[in-house]
Write a protein that holds these residues in place. Structure first.
Motif, short mmCIF file in Angstrom:
data_model
loop_
_atom_site.label_atom_id
_atom_site.label_comp_id
_atom_site.label_asym_id
_atom_site.label_seq_id
_atom_site.Cartn_x
_atom_site.Cartn_y
_atom_site.Cartn_z
N THR A 6 36.01 50.62 40.97
CA THR A 6 34.76 50.83 40.23
C THR A 6 33.78 49.68 40.46
OG1 THR A 6 35.67 49.75 38.25
CG2 THR A 6 35.93 52.15 38.42
N ALA A 7 33.91 49.00 41.58
CA ALA A 7 33.13 47.79 41.87
C ALA A 7 31.63 48.01 41.72
CB ALA A 7 33.47 47.26 43.26
N GLU A 8 31.11 49.09 42.28
CA GLU A 8 29.66 49.33 42.21
C GLU A 8 29.19 49.52 40.78
OE1 GLU A 8 27.92 52.13 44.92
OE2 GLU A 8 29.38 51.62 46.49
N GLU A 9 29.99 50.18 39.96
CA GLU A 9 29.61 50.46 38.58
C GLU A 9 29.72 49.23 37.68
OE1 GLU A 9 31.82 52.31 40.31
OE2 GLU A 9 30.66 54.14 40.63
N VAL A 10 30.70 48.35 37.94
CA VAL A 10 30.93 47.21 37.05
C VAL A 10 30.28 45.92 37.53
CG1 VAL A 10 33.07 48.18 36.13
CG2 VAL A 10 33.17 46.57 38.05
N ALA A 11 29.74 45.92 38.74
CA ALA A 11 29.17 44.69 39.29
C ALA A 11 28.04 44.14 38.42
CB ALA A 11 28.68 44.92 40.72
N LYS A 12 27.11 44.98 38.03
CA LYS A 12 25.97 44.53 37.23
C LYS A 12 26.40 44.05 35.84
CE LYS A 12 21.57 43.94 36.46
NZ LYS A 12 20.84 42.84 37.07
N PRO A 13 27.20 44.84 35.08
CA PRO A 13 27.65 44.34 33.77
C PRO A 13 28.45 43.04 33.87
CG PRO A 13 28.10 46.69 33.95
CD PRO A 13 27.61 46.23 35.29
N LEU A 14 29.30 42.93 34.90
CA LEU A 14 30.07 41.69 35.07
C LEU A 14 29.16 40.51 35.39
CD1 LEU A 14 33.38 42.59 36.95
CD2 LEU A 14 33.13 41.73 34.63
N SER A 15 28.16 40.74 36.22
CA SER A 15 27.25 39.63 36.56
C SER A 15 26.48 39.17 35.33
CB SER A 15 26.30 40.02 37.69
OG SER A 15 25.38 40.99 37.26
N ILE A 16 26.10 40.10 34.45
CA ILE A 16 25.43 39.73 33.21
C ILE A 16 26.36 38.91 32.32
CG2 ILE A 16 24.46 40.66 31.05
CD1 ILE A 16 23.42 43.04 32.80
N LEU A 17 27.60 39.36 32.23
CA LEU A 17 28.61 38.63 31.44
C LEU A 17 28.88 37.25 32.02
CD1 LEU A 17 30.59 38.77 29.06
CD2 LEU A 17 32.22 39.85 30.61
N PHE A 18 29.01 37.16 33.34
CA PHE A 18 29.25 35.87 34.00
C PHE A 18 28.09 34.91 33.74
CE2 PHE A 18 31.90 37.89 37.67
CZ PHE A 18 32.92 38.18 36.79
N SER A 21 28.08 33.72 30.12
CA SER A 21 29.18 32.77 29.93
C SER A 21 28.83 31.42 30.53
CB SER A 21 30.45 33.32 30.56
OG SER A 21 31.50 32.39 30.49
N TYR A 22 28.27 31.43 31.73
CA TYR A 22 27.90 30.19 32.42
C TYR A 22 26.81 29.44 31.65
CZ TYR A 22 26.32 27.04 36.07
OH TYR A 22 25.96 25.92 36.77
N ARG A 23 25.78 30.15 31.24
CA ARG A 23 24.66 29.52 30.54
C ARG A 23 25.07 28.95 29.18
NH1 ARG A 23 20.00 29.77 33.02
NH2 ARG A 23 19.51 31.46 34.43
N GLN A 24 25.96 29.64 28.48
CA GLN A 24 26.39 29.19 27.15
C GLN A 24 27.54 28.18 27.22
OE1 GLN A 24 27.27 32.70 24.85
NE2 GLN A 24 25.28 33.62 25.30
#
Length: 134
Positions: A6-18, A21-24
């Motif tokens: 499901t890489a194409e579907e989850v790439a955007k939500p994961l990048s937002i989460l990453f 997480s990085y910023r906070q």
């Protein structure tokens, strides 16, 4: 396997989460948990001492770590911040390249008529433990 399929579907939500997480500067609590599984080493399978614990951690966290590592390695290499002799940390480096360079340099020293003193350290036991408090 699910993330791979499901890489194409989850790439955007994961990048937002990453990114969040990085910023906070925090990781989701579930990413800090690990399942510890026994992996058989050798000998009798009935002897507990013949197993080593392996911590299975969050796959999304592993992906984020890999992305961060890749960016850091590129930065380190582009700015010459680490010696080329750090085989385990650098692109195209491995135990084999380290052994080949070591063998070549020692052969050169012996051919020049010099001796070498070598100290070997065994860190095996240090990596056969799992910090259960985490």
């Amino acid at each position: 396997m699910v993330l791979l399929r499901t890489a194409e579907e989850v790439a955007k939500p994961l990048s937002i989460l990453f990114e969040a997480s990085y910023r906070q500067g925090i990781l989701p609590a579930v990413w800090k948990r690990a399942n510890t599984c026994p992996i058989f080493k050798k000998g009798s399978k009935s002897d507990v001492k013949n197993y080593r614990p392996v911590s299975l951690t969050s796959v999304p966290c592993q992906i984020m770590e890999s992305v961060i590592k890749d960016v850091m390695v590129i930065y380190i290499e582009n700015n010459s911040l680490i010696t080329k002799h750090q085989h385990g940390f650098m692109t195209a480096g491995s135990c084999l390249t380290d052994l080949l360079e070591t063998f070549e340099s020692r052969t050169r020293i012996f051919d020049a008529g010099f001796g070498i003193d070598v100290i070997y350290l065994d860190y095996r036991k240090a990596f056969d433990t799992v910090p259960h408090s985490r």
